[in-house]
Scaffold this motif. Structure first.
Motif, PDB file in Angstrom:
ATOM      1  N   THR A  40       0.872  -1.184   0.000  1.00  0.00           N
ATOM      2  CA  THR A  40       0.000   0.000   0.000  1.00  0.00           C
ATOM      3  C   THR A  40       0.908   1.233   0.000  1.00  0.00           C
ATOM      4  O   THR A  40       2.087   1.130   0.359  1.00  0.00           O
ATOM      5  N   SER A  42       1.497   3.712   1.931  1.00  0.00           N
ATOM      6  CA  SER A  42       2.225   4.189   3.121  1.00  0.00           C
ATOM      7  C   SER A  42       3.383   3.271   3.540  1.00  0.00           C
ATOM      8  O   SER A  42       4.028   3.514   4.552  1.00  0.00           O
ATOM      9  N   HIS A  68     -10.453  -3.494   0.078  1.00  0.00           N
ATOM     10  CA  HIS A  68     -11.522  -4.235  -0.615  1.00  0.00           C
ATOM     11  C   HIS A  68     -11.132  -4.686  -2.021  1.00  0.00           C
ATOM     12  O   HIS A  68     -11.987  -4.997  -2.844  1.00  0.00           O
ATOM     13  N   GLY A  95      -4.324  -6.451   4.922  1.00  0.00           N
ATOM     14  CA  GLY A  95      -5.226  -7.189   4.049  1.00  0.00           C
ATOM     15  C   GLY A  95      -5.295  -6.624   2.640  1.00  0.00           C
ATOM     16  O   GLY A  95      -5.595  -7.354   1.695  1.00  0.00           O
ATOM     17  N   SER A  96      -5.006  -5.341   2.477  1.00  0.00           N
ATOM     18  CA  SER A  96      -5.087  -4.746   1.131  1.00  0.00           C
ATOM     19  C   SER A  96      -3.975  -5.286   0.238  1.00  0.00           C
ATOM     20  O   SER A  96      -4.229  -5.716  -0.896  1.00  0.00           O
ATOM     21  N   THR A 117       1.516  -7.080   8.038  1.00  0.00           N
ATOM     22  CA  THR A 117       1.930  -6.014   8.967  1.00  0.00           C
ATOM     23  C   THR A 117       0.746  -5.450   9.746  1.00  0.00           C
ATOM     24  O   THR A 117       0.863  -4.441  10.420  1.00  0.00           O
ATOM     25  N   THR A 118      -0.424  -6.080   9.615  1.00  0.00           N
ATOM     26  CA  THR A 118      -1.576  -5.731  10.451  1.00  0.00           C
ATOM     27  C   THR A 118      -2.085  -7.040  11.052  1.00  0.00           C
ATOM     28  O   THR A 118      -1.460  -8.093  10.883  1.00  0.00           O
ATOM     29  N   THR A 125      -5.916 -17.360   4.993  1.00  0.00           N
ATOM     30  CA  THR A 125      -7.168 -17.853   4.419  1.00  0.00           C
ATOM     31  C   THR A 125      -7.086 -18.080   2.910  1.00  0.00           C
ATOM     32  O   THR A 125      -6.361 -17.368   2.220  1.00  0.00           O
ATOM     33  N   VAL A 127      -9.382 -17.257   1.006  1.00  0.00           N
ATOM     34  CA  VAL A 127     -10.535 -16.434   0.601  1.00  0.00           C
ATOM     35  C   VAL A 127     -10.048 -15.142  -0.039  1.00  0.00           C
ATOM     36  O   VAL A 127      -9.104 -14.514   0.448  1.00  0.00           O
ATOM     37  N   LYS A 136     -19.143  -6.124  -3.329  1.00  0.00           N
ATOM     38  CA  LYS A 136     -18.029  -6.979  -2.913  1.00  0.00           C
ATOM     39  C   LYS A 136     -18.452  -8.434  -3.106  1.00  0.00           C
ATOM     40  O   LYS A 136     -19.487  -8.865  -2.610  1.00  0.00           O
ATOM     41  N   LEU A 155       7.996  -5.482  11.791  1.00  0.00           N
ATOM     42  CA  LEU A 155       7.231  -4.750  10.777  1.00  0.00           C
ATOM     43  C   LEU A 155       5.918  -4.197  11.329  1.00  0.00           C
ATOM     44  O   LEU A 155       5.297  -3.334  10.710  1.00  0.00           O
ATOM     45  N   THR A 158       5.400  -0.186  13.617  1.00  0.00           N
ATOM     46  CA  THR A 158       5.024   1.138  13.100  1.00  0.00           C
ATOM     47  C   THR A 158       3.519   1.287  12.899  1.00  0.00           C
ATOM     48  O   THR A 158       3.045   2.357  12.521  1.00  0.00           O
TER      49      THR A 158
HETATM   50  P1  NAD Z   1      -4.870  -2.302   5.027  1.00  0.00           P
HETATM   51  O1  NAD Z   1      -4.075  -3.399   4.451  1.00  0.00           O
HETATM   52  O2  NAD Z   1      -5.486  -1.339   4.057  1.00  0.00           O
HETATM   53  O3  NAD Z   1      -3.986  -1.526   6.096  1.00  0.00           O
HETATM   54  C1  NAD Z   1      -4.527  -0.407   6.783  1.00  0.00           C
HETATM   55  C2  NAD Z   1      -3.583   0.798   6.672  1.00  0.00           C
HETATM   56  O4  NAD Z   1      -2.476   0.572   7.502  1.00  0.00           O
HETATM   57  C3  NAD Z   1      -3.036   1.032   5.269  1.00  0.00           C
HETATM   58  O5  NAD Z   1      -2.993   2.414   5.041  1.00  0.00           O
HETATM   59  C4  NAD Z   1      -1.627   0.459   5.340  1.00  0.00           C
HETATM   60  O6  NAD Z   1      -0.740   1.080   4.437  1.00  0.00           O
HETATM   61  C5  NAD Z   1      -1.268   0.770   6.772  1.00  0.00           C
HETATM   62  N1  NAD Z   1      -0.302  -0.137   7.352  1.00  0.00           N
HETATM   63  C6  NAD Z   1      -0.334  -1.482   7.294  1.00  0.00           C
HETATM   64  N2  NAD Z   1       0.649  -1.990   8.032  1.00  0.00           N
HETATM   65  C7  NAD Z   1       1.329  -0.959   8.557  1.00  0.00           C
HETATM   66  C8  NAD Z   1       2.443  -0.857   9.435  1.00  0.00           C
HETATM   67  N3  NAD Z   1       3.009  -1.937   9.974  1.00  0.00           N
HETATM   68  N4  NAD Z   1       2.889   0.367   9.770  1.00  0.00           N
HETATM   69  C9  NAD Z   1       2.260   1.463   9.302  1.00  0.00           C
HETATM   70  N5  NAD Z   1       1.190   1.439   8.491  1.00  0.00           N
HETATM   71  C10 NAD Z   1       0.735   0.237   8.125  1.00  0.00           C
HETATM   72  O7  NAD Z   1      -6.086  -2.850   5.915  1.00  0.00           O
HETATM   73  P2  NAD Z   1      -6.307  -4.180   6.756  1.00  0.00           P
HETATM   74  O8  NAD Z   1      -7.283  -3.803   7.787  1.00  0.00           O
HETATM   75  O9  NAD Z   1      -5.053  -4.838   7.151  1.00  0.00           O
HETATM   76  O10 NAD Z   1      -7.008  -5.156   5.720  1.00  0.00           O
HETATM   77  C11 NAD Z   1      -8.292  -4.892   5.252  1.00  0.00           C
HETATM   78  C12 NAD Z   1      -8.491  -5.524   3.888  1.00  0.00           C
HETATM   79  O11 NAD Z   1      -8.189  -6.912   3.961  1.00  0.00           O
HETATM   80  C13 NAD Z   1      -9.921  -5.431   3.410  1.00  0.00           C
HETATM   81  O12 NAD Z   1      -9.944  -5.264   2.013  1.00  0.00           O
HETATM   82  C14 NAD Z   1     -10.494  -6.776   3.806  1.00  0.00           C
HETATM   83  O13 NAD Z   1     -11.609  -7.138   3.039  1.00  0.00           O
HETATM   84  C15 NAD Z   1      -9.317  -7.678   3.572  1.00  0.00           C
HETATM   85  N6  NAD Z   1      -9.321  -8.897   4.408  1.00  0.00           N
HETATM   86  C16 NAD Z   1      -9.417 -10.083   3.760  1.00  0.00           C
HETATM   87  C17 NAD Z   1      -9.405 -11.255   4.478  1.00  0.00           C
HETATM   88  C18 NAD Z   1      -9.485 -12.565   3.750  1.00  0.00           C
HETATM   89  O14 NAD Z   1      -9.376 -13.598   4.349  1.00  0.00           O
HETATM   90  N7  NAD Z   1      -9.660 -12.570   2.445  1.00  0.00           N
HETATM   91  C19 NAD Z   1      -9.292 -11.225   5.872  1.00  0.00           C
HETATM   92  C20 NAD Z   1      -9.195  -9.992   6.518  1.00  0.00           C
HETATM   93  C21 NAD Z   1      -9.201  -8.825   5.763  1.00  0.00           C
END
Ligand code: NAD
Length: 353
Positions: A40, A42, A68, A95-96, A117-118, A125, A127, A136, A155, A158
């Motif tokens: 992503t 950032s 998404h 997840g993105s 990193t989240t 999964t 999925v 969606k 990781l 931050t």
């Molecule tokens: P994301 O990946 O968009 O991350 C959220 C924000 O945090 C982004 O701006 C990213 O750049 C930033 N970020 C991430 N890690 C960071 C770090 N270590 N330090 C600083 N900034 C960081 O969002 P998310 O909540 O992780 O994932 C959501 C997405 O994942 C949705 O699209 C959701 O539908 C999908 N998802 C899918 C599954 C699946 O099994 N298919 C499961 C969960 C989520």
């Protein structure tokens, strides 16, 4: 004792601190010679570091992964992938980034190495959820599951506190819904309850000390456990509602999970009393499980109302209608009136009983 046999979890998992340093050897294990790095916007600093560690494998980068998994973003990334003849995907992020990796892999058959990193859990999964024209859709297939997952606690240091909170509650939601899923079994129950207990312990520690690697490692392990639950059993009303609110109303993924979870649990509580009692115990809550989740979120300063997330009150009825349009397994039948009442409570941010 009942048997519990499932195909879940990635082929290979590396978990630790500083494990990103091993990413080149892990990519080579997958036969990589030309890597496309996905992220992503950032994540530029982490991407720079990975580029150095992976040297000379990276041939291209795509930093435009978005929430998404919009199909138009995937198509742009696909052009980059084909233009550079990449033979392996390495995704770093939440997840993105991982969703984009899955979307590209399913279209090309390329192997995937991901560094979460989240706490979203997508890495565990098979999925893939994608968005097109405001809708969606979700598909599941064994080949969608990433081949290698490298968890590096460093990781996650931050990740801003506010995102850590919502992302951790996203993980909590996987564990909670796994406990009342029709396919739930002893192994998924064990993992889900351990995830609930660890999140209840680690989330306040991470919000108090965001740079503490021990607390971060605890939360990342919990998220991993919760992700494997999500990969192993089907999710119910809560996930359906969050998909609807994200896909059709553009609501932020993890924050929406955070607000909706206590209310979806309150809706299901009377139909899943045993699961709720176990969740309340794992949370260490004095009262009900839904109230325990609400208090955990409020206690760490997380969002508690859809109004606060910018959802229009006028959209609640339509959201309820969409969320019940197709049948899906859930402990309590999701009725339009019942789901609308749930959403009204979530919009106001009322604490469930
Ligand atoms: P994301 O990946 O968009 O991350 C959220 C924000 O945090 C982004 O701006 C990213 O750049 C930033 N970020 C991430 N890690 C960071 C770090 N270590 N330090 C600083 N900034 C960081 O969002 P998310 O909540 O992780 O994932 C959501 C997405 O994942 C949705 O699209 C959701 O539908 C999908 N998802 C899918 C599954 C699946 O099994 N298919 C499961 C969960 C989520």
């Amino acid at each position: 004792m009942e048997d519990d046999v499932r195909d879940a979890g990635p082929a290979r998992v590396v978990f630790g601190t500083g494990t990103a340093d091993r990413v080149r050897e892990e990519a080579e294990r997958l036969g990589a010679t030309r890597v496309l790095l996905l992220s992503t916007p950032s994540q530029a600093r982490t991407v720079r570091r990975l580029r150095e560690i992976l040297n000379p494998l990276p041939v291209a980068e795509f930093g435009g992964a978005a929430l998404h998994t919009p199909v138009e973003v995937t198509e742009r990334a696909l052009e980059v992938l084909r233009g550079h003849g990449a033979d392996c995907l390495v995704a770093v992020g939440g997840g993105s980034a991982i969703g984009l990796s899955k979307a590209l892999s399913v279209r090309t058959g390329l192997p995937q190495l991901v560094l979460p990193t989240t706490y979203a859990g997508s890495e565990a999964t098979p999925v893939l959820g994608e968005t097109e024209h405001g809708r969606k859709t979700t598909r599941s297939a064994p080949e969608i599951l990433p081949d290698t997952v490298v968890y590096d606690v460093e990781l996650t240091l931050t990740l801003p506190v506010a995102v850590s909170v919502t992302s951790a509650v996203n993980a909590l939601a996987h564990a909670v819904e796994a406990l009342y899923a029709p396919e739930a079994g002893p192994e998924s129950d064990r993992r889900a309850l351990e995830a609930v207990a660890r999140i209840a312990r680690a989330l306040p520690a991470v919000t108090a000390r965001p740079s503490d690697p021990e607390a971060r490692a605890d939360l990342l392990q919990a998220a991993r456990l919760a992700g494997t639950c999500l990969g192993a059993v089907g999710m119910g009303l809560h996930h359906k509602l969050c998909h609807t609110l994200g896909g059709a109303f553009g609501m932020p993924h993890a924050a929406t999970h955070t607000v909706v979870l206590p209310h979806a649990m309150a809706y299901n509580a009377s139909a899943a009393p045993d699961a709720m009692a176990c969740i309340a115990r794992a949370l260490g809550a004095d009262g009900s499980a839904p109230a325990g989740v609400y208090d955990l979120v409020a206690g760490v300063g997380g969002p508690t109302s859809l109004r606060g997330l910018g959802m229009a009150e006028a959209d609640l009825a339509r959201a309820a209608e969409l969320a019940v349009a197709q049948p899906y397994p859930n402990p309590r039948d999701p009725t339009r009136e019942g789901v609308e009442a749930l959403l009204i409570d979530a919009w106001h941010g009322r604490r469930p009983d």
